[in-house]
Design a protein around this motif. Structure first.
Motif, PDB file in Angstrom:
ATOM      1  N   GLN A   1       0.847  -1.181   0.000  1.00 54.91           N
ATOM      2  CA  GLN A   1       0.000   0.000   0.000  1.00 54.91           C
ATOM      3  C   GLN A   1       0.885   1.234   0.000  1.00 54.91           C
ATOM      4  O   GLN A   1       1.963   1.241   0.596  1.00 54.91           O
ATOM      5  CB  GLN A   1      -0.923   0.031   1.219  1.00 54.91           C
ATOM      6  N   GLU A   2       0.403   2.291  -0.655  1.00 52.86           N
ATOM      7  CA  GLU A   2       1.229   3.488  -0.824  1.00 52.86           C
ATOM      8  C   GLU A   2       1.648   4.087   0.511  1.00 52.86           C
ATOM      9  O   GLU A   2       2.792   4.505   0.686  1.00 52.86           O
ATOM     10  CB  GLU A   2       0.470   4.526  -1.653  1.00 52.86           C
ATOM     11  N   ARG A   3       0.733   4.119   1.475  1.00 54.76           N
ATOM     12  CA  ARG A   3       1.069   4.766   2.750  1.00 54.76           C
ATOM     13  C   ARG A   3       2.147   3.985   3.496  1.00 54.76           C
ATOM     14  O   ARG A   3       2.998   4.572   4.165  1.00 54.76           O
ATOM     15  CB  ARG A   3      -0.179   4.941   3.625  1.00 54.76           C
TER      16      ARG A   3
ATOM     17  N   ALA B   1       4.479   2.050   1.964  1.00 54.63           N
ATOM     18  CA  ALA B   1       5.712   2.234   1.198  1.00 54.63           C
ATOM     19  C   ALA B   1       6.345   3.585   1.510  1.00 54.63           C
ATOM     20  O   ALA B   1       7.571   3.711   1.654  1.00 54.63           O
ATOM     21  CB  ALA B   1       5.419   2.116  -0.291  1.00 54.63           C
ATOM     22  N   LYS B   2       5.503   4.603   1.664  1.00 54.63           N
ATOM     23  CA  LYS B   2       6.014   5.939   1.982  1.00 54.63           C
ATOM     24  C   LYS B   2       6.654   5.963   3.361  1.00 54.63           C
ATOM     25  O   LYS B   2       7.696   6.581   3.565  1.00 54.63           O
ATOM     26  CB  LYS B   2       4.874   6.955   1.908  1.00 54.63           C
ATOM     27  N   LEU B   3       6.026   5.269   4.329  1.00 52.81           N
ATOM     28  CA  LEU B   3       6.580   5.214   5.680  1.00 52.81           C
ATOM     29  C   LEU B   3       7.967   4.577   5.671  1.00 52.81           C
ATOM     30  O   LEU B   3       8.916   5.111   6.264  1.00 52.81           O
ATOM     31  CB  LEU B   3       5.645   4.411   6.589  1.00 52.81           C
ATOM     32  N   ILE B   4       8.109   3.445   4.987  1.00 45.49           N
ATOM     33  CA  ILE B   4       9.392   2.749   4.959  1.00 45.49           C
ATOM     34  C   ILE B   4      10.439   3.579   4.207  1.00 45.49           C
ATOM     35  O   ILE B   4      11.602   3.664   4.623  1.00 45.49           O
ATOM     36  CB  ILE B   4       9.241   1.356   4.316  1.00 45.49           C
ATOM     37  N   ASP B   5      10.022   4.210   3.106  1.00 41.94           N
ATOM     38  CA  ASP B   5      10.970   5.025   2.343  1.00 41.94           C
ATOM     39  C   ASP B   5      11.492   6.186   3.183  1.00 41.94           C
ATOM     40  O   ASP B   5      12.683   6.520   3.136  1.00 41.94           O
ATOM     41  CB  ASP B   5      10.291   5.560   1.078  1.00 41.94           C
TER      42      ASP B   5
ATOM     43  N   ILE C   1       3.167  14.667   8.218  1.00 45.90           N
ATOM     44  CA  ILE C   1       2.083  13.695   8.114  1.00 45.90           C
ATOM     45  C   ILE C   1       1.202  14.060   6.923  1.00 45.90           C
ATOM     46  O   ILE C   1       1.181  15.217   6.481  1.00 45.90           O
ATOM     47  CB  ILE C   1       1.224  13.627   9.397  1.00 45.90           C
ATOM     48  N   ASP C   2       0.495  13.079   6.416  1.00 41.13           N
ATOM     49  CA  ASP C   2      -0.515  13.315   5.388  1.00 41.13           C
ATOM     50  C   ASP C   2      -1.922  13.213   5.951  1.00 41.13           C
ATOM     51  O   ASP C   2      -2.889  13.611   5.298  1.00 41.13           O
ATOM     52  CB  ASP C   2      -0.369  12.305   4.243  1.00 41.13           C
TER      53      ASP C   2
END
Length: 380
Positions: free
Chosen positions: A119-121, A123-127, A223-224
């Protein structure tokens, strides 16, 4: 920025339980959450193709599912829902040779080998978080309690943080990490706080100050969404609750009931204090930080700081005093038996103590720790 606080009935509750999926033979983590969720979906044909099961959810890692209750009036009702949904999961996992496990961490799995949900959220957290984010092979139990007025939310957050070491000590179950004994009762507590916006909450005098903080975090891209504020205790405006997120994962429904009852009683007691014009003590931030570290390090043997004056007491002694004080509240809420189970944890030992005993009795073989945890989950 205006943040509305949903209507909620005072002292209703909900529980979230993060559960790991482990191989029946090896005890290692298995990244089959998507297969399990698809199996649950197929078994419950009333769900729309894109609809999640209402009580079994996806999580960050593919080795994890989360069980969530609905809005419950009593702790007993929450325990019943958790038990029923364990059964829903086992209908799918048992034929796959998958067992269910819950503690603050897995004792020997390699953190960096655990795939993340697509999930995009996530993936963004890990990146963004890189190495720290890749270490988040941790599991917890969260308890929401409803509040009938928005004005209570921030004082109750402050009040529950005063009990951070109590919840941490009772639930501590992550002494092992990557096959090593860390020397901590809860390694999870200190691991999780490395994420942005995780850890201890800030103190706000007014709701508008909290709204300003959230606006700043959104504006600066920290945060988003408000849900990405992952404090140990936080207000949850969309539910009209305060959420206690301190606890390590727990393998026993009896232990979860004890934690839920203590949370519900404390919040109800604080709410009554506020209704009568009283106030909630705010601990100095340095005492909050020290208490969290002491409980993570020493668990049930932590000497905690009680107030701004620096008075101290063994955490279990203070817990016993608080259990006596909260007995009338528990009777009112119908959770006297569950609150009494806090004393059972104190006398019988927390998860980290059991894990070390099991490891020692099996010449350090941590697979025995996993098997013991699985057996406790089956008692649930």
């Amino acid at each position: 920025m205006q943040i509305d606080f949903a209507d909620s009935r005072q002292s209703t509750l909900g529980v979230e339980w993060e559960v790991a999926l482990v191989d029946h033979e090896s005890g290692d983590l298995r990244s089959v959450a998507q297969q399990v969720l698809e199996g649950i979906h197929a078994a419950h044909g009333g769900l729309d193709p894109d609809e999640e099961h209402p009580h079994v959810k996806q999580e960050l890692l593919l080795n994890t599912v989360e069980i969530v209750t609905g809005v419950c009036e009593t702790v007993s009702e929450a325990k019943t829902q958790l038990h029923e949904n364990l059964g829903v999961i086992r209908e799918v996992t048992d034929p796959l040779g998958i067992d269910l496990y819950s503690a603050g961490s897995h004792p020997f799995a390699s953190p960096k080998l655990q795939p993340v949900t697509d999930q995009e959220r996530y993936a963004k957290l890990i990146d963004r978080t890189q190495w720290w984010g890749q270490q988040m092979v941790i599991y917890g139990v969260h308890v929401h309690v409803g509040l009938d007025r928005r004005e209570k939310a921030l004082p109750v957050v402050d009040g529950l943080i005063n009990y951070q070491p109590h919840f941490q000590a009772l639930s501590a179950s992550s002494p092992f990490w990557g096959g090593e004994d860390t020397g901590y009762a809860s390694h999870r507590a200190l691991m999780f706080q490395q994420l942005p916006t995780a850890g201890l909450p800030y103190h706000f005098e007014t709701w508008s100050q909290f709204e300003g903080y959230v606006a700043d975090m959104l504006h600066t891209g920290v945060i988003d969404d408000i849900s990405e504020i992952r404090w140990d205790v936080r207000p949850v405006p969309r539910f009209g609750t305060v959420e206690m997120r301190i606890c390590d994962g727990l393998s026993s429904l009896q232990d979860i009931g004890a934690i839920a009852a203590l949370t519900q009683c404390l919040v109800d007691d604080m709410s009554t204090t506020l209704d009568h014009g009283g106030s909630i003590d705010v601990m100095p931030p340095w005492h909050r930080t020290e208490n969290k570290w002491r409980a993570a390090r020493y668990g049930m043997d932590a000497i905690i700081i009680l107030n701004a004056a620096g008075d101290e007491m063994l955490v279990t002694d203070h817990l016993m005093r608080e259990l006596n004080r909260l007995e009338p509240v528990a009777r009112k809420l119908g959770c006297s038996d569950e609150l009494a189970d806090v004393e059972r944890i104190i006398r019988g030992g927390a998860g980290y103590q059991w894990q070390r005993k099991i490891a020692a009795a099996n010449s350090g073989d941590l697979r025995a720790v996993v098997k013991d945890n699985i057996a406790r989950m089956h008692i649930a």
